[in-house]
Design an enzyme around this catalytic site. Sequence first.
Site, PDB file in Angstrom:
ATOM      1  N   HIS A   1      -7.550   9.402  -2.326  1.00 26.92           N
ATOM      2  CA  HIS A   1      -6.900   9.479  -1.017  1.00 26.92           C
ATOM      3  C   HIS A   1      -7.704  10.292   0.006  1.00 26.92           C
ATOM      4  CE1 HIS A   1      -2.550   9.313   0.739  1.00 26.92           C
ATOM      5  NE2 HIS A   1      -3.433   9.224   1.705  1.00 26.92           N
TER       6      HIS A   1
ATOM      7  N   ASP B   1       0.835  -1.198   0.000  1.00 28.64           N
ATOM      8  CA  ASP B   1       0.000   0.000   0.000  1.00 28.64           C
ATOM      9  C   ASP B   1       0.868   1.245   0.000  1.00 28.64           C
ATOM     10  OD1 ASP B   1      -2.959   1.064   0.696  1.00 28.64           O
ATOM     11  OD2 ASP B   1      -1.472   2.265   1.781  1.00 28.64           O
TER      12      ASP B   1
ATOM     13  N   LYS C   1      -2.574   5.648  -4.469  1.00 27.10           N
ATOM     14  CA  LYS C   1      -3.685   6.569  -4.218  1.00 27.10           C
ATOM     15  C   LYS C   1      -3.528   7.877  -4.967  1.00 27.10           C
ATOM     16  CE  LYS C   1      -3.695   4.716   0.468  1.00 27.10           C
ATOM     17  NZ  LYS C   1      -2.267   4.581   0.778  1.00 27.10           N
TER      18      LYS C   1
ATOM     19  N   TYR D   1       2.999   9.781  -0.816  1.00 27.19           N
ATOM     20  CA  TYR D   1       4.073   9.262   0.057  1.00 27.19           C
ATOM     21  C   TYR D   1       5.466   9.486  -0.558  1.00 27.19           C
ATOM     22  CZ  TYR D   1       0.251   6.590   2.310  1.00 27.19           C
ATOM     23  OH  TYR D   1      -0.910   6.208   2.928  1.00 27.19           O
TER      24      TYR D   1
END
Length: 283
Positions: free
Chosen positions: A107, A43, A73, A48
């Site tokens: 997200h 994930d 996401k 990120y």
Amino acid sequence: MQTVTLNNGVEMPILGFGVFQIPGEQTERAVADALAAGYRLLDTAAAYGNEEAVGQAVRSSGIPREELFVTTKLWVQDGPAQENTKRAFETSLAKLGLEYLDLYLMHQPFGDVYAQWRAMEDLHRQGLTRAIGVANFYPDRLLDLIINNEVTPAVNQIETHPFFQRTADQELMREHGVQIQSWGGFAEGKNDIFTHPVLSGIGKTHGKSVAQVVLRWLTQRDVVAIPKSVRPERMAENIDVFDFALTDDQMAAIATLDTGTSLFFDHHDPAMVNWLSARRLES
Ligand SMILES: NC(=O)c1ccc[n+]([C@@H]2O[C@H](COP(=O)([O-])OP(=O)(O)OC[C@H]3O[C@@H](n4cnc5c(N)ncnc54)[C@H](OP(=O)(O)O)[C@@H]3O)[C@@H](O)[C@H]2O)c1
């Protein structure tokens, strides 16, 4: 690995590996270690900043693509959201070096959610992602999205841990065929979770750690979990949760820890909406 079946028939491992807050330069090693430990669900997210490293570890692992379940996401898009969503997806896919995704999540419930969702529906129809879903959608927003669109989200990834258990939210999702996935299953260590007396007491009766009790509790509730760790010994510990079961009394004892509120942020707080919406990623 146990799996759950999503509302479009796709099988998803019930336990995976999250890479939030792992710096790009550490992520390839961490994902390689996680894959070696047996994790198959990964994930990540555009936000990120480590999709490239995840992709590198996947390629180096030599594990056949169809054995993996890769999620990333979409961050909040501005401008023409439908067009920009497709561009953001292509960027993520290129960074990951993959030909398709298993799950693409919106997200945050912000921005032009409907245009973003319709673009995601198109990506799904084109076979570029096997499933689409959302994250951080509270029941009101989730239901509105379900009622007014063609494809029902396969997954809603939400903060879920012993101090914020989301049982009513899970029930609503179950009624509508949306799989709940926990983020922050360990509450990122808040409330001294790893030494919590109730959780460690239960752990002692099974010869298991608090982390294992929490992951067992989540998966026993049919909640998909994605614990994060950069330490191989913890990765091994966190996946070793399928050889014991919590009793009804133990489940009931954990139920008493629920505070019913987030330990992180409130998506209904205008300051938080401002803060999350102001953040833009380059794509
Ligand atoms: N959709 C969203 O908005 C959203 C938000 C947050 C997170 N997520 C996803 O959910 C995943 C998990 O959540 P999270 O990373 O926020 O936090 P988390 O999994 O609740 O907690 C991670 C923390 O627990 C520690 N830890 C892991 N295993 C442990 C063990 N066995 N014993 C003791 N400590 C342990 C880790 O430290 P070490 O690394 O040092 O082991 C790290 O500090 C993320 O990685 C991300 O993929 C999604």
